[in-house]
Design a protein around this motif. Structure first.
Motif, PDB file in Angstrom:
ATOM      1  N   ILE A 194       1.234  -1.541  -0.375  1.00 12.10           N
ATOM      2  CA  ILE A 194      -0.307  -0.238  -0.126  1.00 12.10           C
ATOM      3  C   ILE A 194       0.786   1.353  -0.084  1.00 12.10           C
ATOM      4  N   LEU A 195       1.494   2.417  -1.024  1.00  9.22           N
ATOM      5  CA  LEU A 195       1.685   2.574  -1.143  1.00  9.22           C
ATOM      6  C   LEU A 195       0.850   4.487  -1.567  1.00  9.22           C
ATOM      7  N   TYR A 196       1.495   5.337  -0.701  1.00  9.15           N
ATOM      8  CA  TYR A 196       0.607   6.782  -0.395  1.00  9.15           C
ATOM      9  C   TYR A 196       1.818   7.507  -1.116  1.00  9.15           C
ATOM     10  N   ASP A 197       3.514   7.361  -1.400  1.00  7.15           N
ATOM     11  CA  ASP A 197       4.347   8.253  -2.838  1.00  7.15           C
ATOM     12  C   ASP A 197       4.384   7.891  -3.729  1.00  7.15           C
ATOM     13  N   LYS A 198       4.326   8.695  -3.955  1.00  9.07           N
ATOM     14  CA  LYS A 198       4.082   8.861  -5.787  1.00  9.07           C
ATOM     15  C   LYS A 198       5.173   8.068  -6.020  1.00  9.07           C
ATOM     16  N   SER A 199       6.655   8.830  -5.839  1.00  8.86           N
ATOM     17  CA  SER A 199       7.971   8.321  -5.961  1.00  8.86           C
ATOM     18  C   SER A 199       8.104   7.118  -5.759  1.00  8.86           C
ATOM     19  N   GLU A 200       8.218   6.479  -4.736  1.00  9.29           N
ATOM     20  CA  GLU A 200       7.711   5.219  -3.900  1.00  9.29           C
ATOM     21  C   GLU A 200       7.582   4.171  -4.413  1.00  9.29           C
ATOM     22  N   ALA A 201       6.119   4.939  -5.231  1.00  9.78           N
ATOM     23  CA  ALA A 201       5.496   3.755  -5.706  1.00  9.78           C
ATOM     24  C   ALA A 201       6.537   3.106  -7.143  1.00  9.78           C
ATOM     25  N   LEU A 202       6.728   4.129  -7.731  1.00  7.54           N
ATOM     26  CA  LEU A 202       7.414   3.908  -9.281  1.00  7.54           C
ATOM     27  C   LEU A 202       8.486   3.675  -8.907  1.00  7.54           C
ATOM     28  N   ASN A 203       8.943   4.340  -7.605  1.00  8.42           N
ATOM     29  CA  ASN A 203      10.155   3.023  -7.345  1.00  8.42           C
ATOM     30  C   ASN A 203       9.847   1.464  -7.777  1.00  8.42           C
ATOM     31  N   PHE A 204       8.728   1.138  -7.390  1.00  9.69           N
ATOM     32  CA  PHE A 204       8.340  -0.606  -6.883  1.00  9.69           C
ATOM     33  C   PHE A 204       7.792  -0.671  -8.397  1.00  9.69           C
ATOM     34  N   VAL A 205       7.957  -0.365  -9.057  1.00  9.29           N
ATOM     35  CA  VAL A 205       7.499  -0.535 -10.627  1.00  9.29           C
ATOM     36  C   VAL A 205       8.678  -1.746 -10.550  1.00  9.29           C
ATOM     37  N   ASP A 206       9.937  -1.404 -10.421  1.00  9.84           N
ATOM     38  CA  ASP A 206      10.874  -2.287 -11.509  1.00  9.84           C
ATOM     39  C   ASP A 206      11.187  -3.652 -10.213  1.00  9.84           C
ATOM     40  N   LYS A 207      10.658  -3.694  -9.377  1.00  2.52           N
ATOM     41  CA  LYS A 207      10.951  -4.647  -8.305  1.00  2.52           C
ATOM     42  C   LYS A 207       9.531  -5.469  -8.409  1.00  2.52           C
ATOM     43  N   ALA A 208       8.356  -4.823  -8.777  1.00  2.00           N
ATOM     44  CA  ALA A 208       7.597  -6.023  -8.854  1.00  2.00           C
ATOM     45  C   ALA A 208       7.544  -7.563  -9.634  1.00  2.00           C
ATOM     46  N   GLU A 209       6.397  -8.432  -9.283  1.00  2.00           N
ATOM     47  CA  GLU A 209       6.579  -9.657 -10.119  1.00  2.00           C
ATOM     48  C   GLU A 209       5.347  -9.626 -10.205  1.00  2.00           C
ATOM     49  N   GLU A 216      -0.361  -6.623 -15.508  1.00  2.00           N
ATOM     50  CA  GLU A 216       0.226  -7.361 -16.646  1.00  2.00           C
ATOM     51  C   GLU A 216       1.460  -7.131 -16.614  1.00  2.00           C
ATOM     52  N   ASN A 217       1.914  -5.884 -16.493  1.00  2.00           N
ATOM     53  CA  ASN A 217       3.675  -5.735 -16.973  1.00  2.00           C
ATOM     54  C   ASN A 217       4.094  -4.322 -16.475  1.00  2.00           C
ATOM     55  N   LYS A 218       4.878  -3.954 -16.139  1.00  2.00           N
ATOM     56  CA  LYS A 218       5.410  -2.509 -15.655  1.00  2.00           C
ATOM     57  C   LYS A 218       4.914  -1.054 -16.345  1.00  2.00           C
ATOM     58  N   LYS A 219       4.102  -1.816 -17.954  1.00  2.00           N
ATOM     59  CA  LYS A 219       3.905  -0.512 -18.394  1.00  2.00           C
ATOM     60  C   LYS A 219       2.866   0.149 -18.144  1.00  2.00           C
ATOM     61  N   GLU A 220       2.035  -1.142 -18.084  1.00  2.00           N
ATOM     62  CA  GLU A 220       0.766  -0.803 -17.310  1.00  2.00           C
ATOM     63  C   GLU A 220       0.405  -0.913 -15.697  1.00  2.00           C
TER      64      GLU A 220
END
Length: 301
Positions: free
Chosen positions: A116-131, A151-155
């Motif tokens: 659960i992410l309330y900070d936009k920069s933290e959320a965007l940083n999560f994109v590269d770590k996500a499965e 389904e993917n990073k772009k989405e």
């Protein structure tokens, strides 16, 4: 005993009003029933005039009904000192997945991996770590509404940009937007999950919701009922959380991962969509849960 039943609008969704169904059950038990209209300006006077021993209110999940209930339940409990069901302890968690997640974590109940992410920069940083895939949810919503599969990073990046924009993400109710946060959960591949309903000190209803044509399994979205071979550990977890929270009743959505139950969400307000399915398997459009709730409260008071 005099029971106050708040008028609801369930007929628009279920084909019958819950206040009428409850009234029939309480009258069979010999209780007096009066109806209360909490949308009227004189709602407090109605209570003071009729002096019910307890009140039942099946407030629907529309945001306006939900917010109305959150105000009035507190007034009734704290100032009028009249028991109301669901009470505040049961209702304040209703339709709030974020709050439920924090509480489940704090109480150490098993849940899917969640971010659960309330900070936009933290959320965007999560994109590269996500499965991927990931499940994205709005904190509020029922019947599978406001839940999507990413389904993917772009989405995911596009979704984050919308969630942190001025407009936010559209939800089921046009005037409600998901803004300023993202709620992401691991995707667990399965063709079924569990619905378990507790009442008092026991499990009153448990069944699989199966859907081989969709990753969502809720009955409203096309899932089917299978009441066979319910894992005892899932029922035990549902009962344990009911007791821990002090709820009189609760509905749970539980998913199995590697034969272990994980709680998706829970609620003291629940429904029985596509009532014909319940008639087929339980000989009642609501699996006799409304009858059992009335009997439970009759004995309690």
């Amino acid at each position: 005993m005099k029971v106050g039943l708040v008028l609801d609008e369930s007929e628009n969704y279920d084909g019958y009003n819950w206040h009428d169904a409850y009234a029939e059950e309480f009258r069979k038990l010999g209780d007096e029933v009066i109806f209360l209209d909490f949308k009227k300006i004189d709602w407090l006077e109605q209570i003071k005039t009729h002096k019910p021993n307890l009140i039942m209110w099946r407030a629907w999940h529309r945001p306006d009904d939900r917010d109305n209930a959150k105000i009035k339940i507190q007034v009734i409990e704290r100032f009028l000192k009249i028991p109301i069901f669901p009470n505040w302890d049961m209702y304040y968690l209703y339709d709030n997945k974020i709050l439920q997640n924090f509480i489940l974590n704090e109480l150490k109940f098993p849940i899917p991996k969640t971010w659960i992410l309330y900070d936009k920069s933290e959320a965007l940083n999560f994109v590269d770590k996500a499965e991927f895939p990931l499940v994205s949810k709005c904190s509020e919503g029922a019947c599978g509404d406001n839940i999507i599969l990413i389904e993917n990073k772009k989405e995911l990046k596009n979704y984050i940009e919308r969630a942190f924009s001025e407009k936010g993400v559209k939800t089921y109710f046009p005037w409600i937007r998901q803004k300023g946060y993202v709620y992401l959960q691991e995707f667990i591949k399965t063709d079924k999950d569990l619905r378990i309903i507790t009442l008092g000190d026991q499990v009153e209803l448990a069944f699989w919701r199966e859907n081989k044509n969709s990753w969502k399994h809720n009955i409203a979205g096309g899932g089917t009922i299978n009441p066979r071979e319910i894992p005892e550990e899932a029922k035990k977890i549902a009962m344990n959380l009911t007791k821990k929270l002090g709820f009189h009743w609760c509905a749970f959505d539980i998913i199995m991962k590697e034969n272990k139950p994980l709680i998706l969400e829970f609620s003291s307000i629940f429904g029985f969509s596509r009532s014909g399915h319940y008639e087929k398997y339980f000989s009642s459009p609501n699996a006799f849960i409304l009858k059992k709730q009335a009997e439970y409260l009759h004995k309690l008071f």
